[in-house]
Design an enzyme around this catalytic site. Structure first.
Site, PDB file in Angstrom:
ATOM      1  N   TYR A 184       0.855  -1.188   0.000  1.00 15.40           N
ATOM      2  CA  TYR A 184       0.000   0.000   0.000  1.00 15.40           C
ATOM      3  C   TYR A 184       0.887   1.234   0.000  1.00 15.40           C
ATOM      4  CZ  TYR A 184      -3.516   3.420   1.495  1.00 15.40           C
ATOM      5  OH  TYR A 184      -4.349   4.513   1.582  1.00 15.40           O
ATOM      6  N   ASP A 239       9.220   2.567   0.133  1.00 13.63           N
ATOM      7  CA  ASP A 239       8.143   3.215   0.866  1.00 13.63           C
ATOM      8  C   ASP A 239       8.301   2.826   2.331  1.00 13.63           C
ATOM      9  OD1 ASP A 239       5.870   4.041   2.140  1.00 13.63           O
ATOM     10  OD2 ASP A 239       4.487   3.350   0.586  1.00 13.63           O
ATOM     11  N   LYS A 242       3.782   8.805   8.880  1.00 16.14           N
ATOM     12  CA  LYS A 242       3.486   8.202  10.188  1.00 16.14           C
ATOM     13  C   LYS A 242       4.455   8.653  11.293  1.00 16.14           C
ATOM     14  CE  LYS A 242       0.452   4.801   8.265  1.00 16.14           C
ATOM     15  NZ  LYS A 242       0.548   4.058   7.031  1.00 16.14           N
TER      16      LYS A 242
HETATM   17  C1  LIG Z   1      -0.003   4.565   5.641  1.00 12.05           C
HETATM   18  C2  LIG Z   1       0.845   4.286   4.457  1.00 12.05           C
HETATM   19  C3  LIG Z   1       0.896   5.169   3.356  1.00 12.05           C
HETATM   20  C4  LIG Z   1      -0.027   6.357   3.233  1.00 12.05           C
HETATM   21  O1  LIG Z   1       0.192   7.311   4.202  1.00 12.05           O
HETATM   22  P1  LIG Z   1      -1.006   8.346   4.536  1.00 12.05           P
HETATM   23  O2  LIG Z   1      -0.373   9.287   5.520  1.00 12.05           O
HETATM   24  O3  LIG Z   1      -2.123   7.538   5.079  1.00 12.05           O
HETATM   25  O4  LIG Z   1      -1.358   9.026   3.267  1.00 12.05           O
HETATM   26  C5  LIG Z   1       1.803   4.912   2.359  1.00 12.05           C
HETATM   27  N1  LIG Z   1       2.615   3.840   2.409  1.00 12.05           N
HETATM   28  C6  LIG Z   1       2.596   2.971   3.428  1.00 12.05           C
HETATM   29  C7  LIG Z   1       3.551   1.831   3.451  1.00 12.05           C
HETATM   30  C8  LIG Z   1       1.692   3.146   4.481  1.00 12.05           C
HETATM   31  O5  LIG Z   1       1.633   2.250   5.470  1.00 12.05           O
END
Ligand SMILES: *Cc1c(COP(=O)(O)O)cnc(C)c1O
Length: 437
Positions: free
Chosen positions: A160, A248, A276
């Site tokens: 994601y 990511d 995060k």
């Molecule tokens: C949560 C998440 C995102 C998106 O971040 P948001 O602040 O919710 O837009 C992107 N990549 C990973 C791996 C995530 O866990």
């Protein structure tokens, strides 16, 4: 379901007199907010029941509007690594707020946060601060396309990367829980240059590929570890065709270890994305790379990106307060906490005869009701959709323990979880495992 939770009421019960109820608020919410929530997983759609509406949180606990207390393993899906309302974060935000909430001009704290991130990772020289993980990955892809002059992006099924059009296809997390392959409203054109590959298999690349984007530890299809050689293989495959490797690290970034996945695995990507943890629970994201790659971004280069609230003073203050507390030693402590929980949950399921596995990578933790930990999206889906997680989730919630309301999410511990909370969690798990068996 809600009434049964009151045995875990907060001892200082003051907040139980709000006169609000979870059901009442959910009804009001559904009239004015689609599904009653501002992010789909929160609606409890895949686990059933009524979401608890949070009144406040402290350390390892959240308290709902009815005064029920929960040991929290959601932790905002990762940001609150110190636990909720850590005094250092609260104070930093209060101090920052008193000096103004947004200026549209640069600040000292933005420089300090950028330095703090760059300091942790060899090869990362510059960052651009944004306001979410979604913005970070979206911007990273634009930089990769601008830097290489190529269009195609390779992503992995079950990873994601936020909700931007090009990256939503075969996404984990809430997208997986909805059973959607991508999303309505995304044009064929928007995903025409996105190639989806199975996780843990190094894909064939060619010279049309701008970037390969990967969660170095997949944490949005439960927790799926990268197979030995997978990340190294991606590095090599990218180098062979001149594609950029993008980590990511929105979850792994400063939750896995001091230097993130780069330090943990010894593989250095070309572009990093964060979110995060670096915002300490306020809206924050960052994209980073070498000075050479980052010089593609405006105002230095021709790749445009901007944000009214980028580098927001409250968010940078919170992020700095968290990162300053996260010494290399903190990660050892968080790992011990996660390892204790892993051992306790595993023993509880084993003793009850419930098929489950609790994978862990350092402090990162997952939970699957299957005999083997999955290695990719297909194997994760088979387990996550088998109906067992819902039983676990509901049983734990009525015992005052909040896991994420979806089988595709990771288990988030915090540095505020003590043996008291871990023991209570494991005890509750033993009871629930008996019921499940
Ligand atoms: C949560 C998440 C995102 C998106 O971040 P948001 O602040 O919710 O837009 C992107 N990549 C990973 C791996 C995530 O866990």
């Amino acid at each position: 379901m809600n009434g049964a939770r009151s045995d875990s009421s907060d001892s200082d019960g003051a907040h139980s007199n709000t006169g609000l109820s979870n059901t009442g608020l959910f009804n009001r919410a559904r009239a004015v907010i689609p599904g009653g929530v501002n992010s789909p997983v929160r609606a409890f759609g895949s686990v059933g029941g009524t979401p608890y509406f949070v009144a406040r949180a402290s350390g390892p606990y959240v308290y709902d509007v009815e005064g029920n207390r929960y040991i929290d393993y959601v932790q905002s899906y990762g940001p609150t690594i110190l636990g909720h309302a850590h005094p250092a974060v609260t104070e930093a935000v209060q101090t920052a707020a008193a000096s103004g909430t947004s200026y549209g001009a640069p600040t000292h704290d933005e420089v300090r946060l950028a330095e703090e991130i760059a300091h942790r990772i060899d090869g990362l020289e510059m960052v651009r601060l944004v306001s979410s993980g979604t913005e970070a990955t979206m911007t990273a892809i634009r930089i990769a396309r601008g830097a290489t002059g190529r269009d195609r992006i390779v992503k992995f099924a079950g990873n994601y990367h936020g909700h931007s059009d090009a990256l939503l296809v075969a996404g984990g997390s809430g997208v997986a829980q909805q059973g959607l392959v991508g999303s309505a409203g995304v044009t064929a054109g928007a995903v025409a240059d996105t190639v989806v590959a199975p996780y843990n298999v190094v894909p064939e690349l060619d010279e049309t590929v701008a970037a390969v984007v990967v969660e170095p530890v997949a944490a949005n299809m439960g927790l799926v570890e990268p197979a030995p050689g997978f990340l190294e293989g991606l590095r090599q495959a990218c180098d062979e065709v001149g594609a950029l490797l993008m980590f990511d690290e929105v979850i792994t970034g400063f939750r896995l270890c001091f230097g993130g996945a780069t330090q943990w695995f010894g593989v250095t990507p070309d572009i990093w994305c964060f979110g995060k943890v670096i915002g300490g629970g306020l809206p924050m994201g960052a994209v980073g790379a070498s000075a050479e790659i980052m010089s593609n971004l405006a105002p230095l280069g021709s790749v445009y990106q901007a944000g009214t609230l980028s580098g927001n003073p409250l968010a940078t203050a919170a992020g700095l307060a968290v990162l300053e507390k996260l010494t290399p030693d903190s990660y050892g402590r968080l790992t011990d906490i996660s390892a204790r929980l892993q051992a306790g949950l595993t023993a509880a399921f084993d003793d009850a005869g419930v098929e489950a596995c609790v994978p862990r990578v350092g402090p990162l933790l997952g939970l699957f009701f299957g005999s083997e930990p999955p290695t990719d999206f297909d194997s994760a889906k088979r387990i996550c959709d088998n109906g067992m997680y819902q039983k676990f989730f509901a049983g734990m919630l009525i015992r005052g323990v909040a896991f994420a309301p979806g089988a595709y999410e990771a288990v988030f511990t915090s540095l505020a979880h003590t043996d008291v909370e871990l023991d209570a969690t494991i005890k509750a798990c033993r009871e629930v495992a008996e019921e499940m068996a």
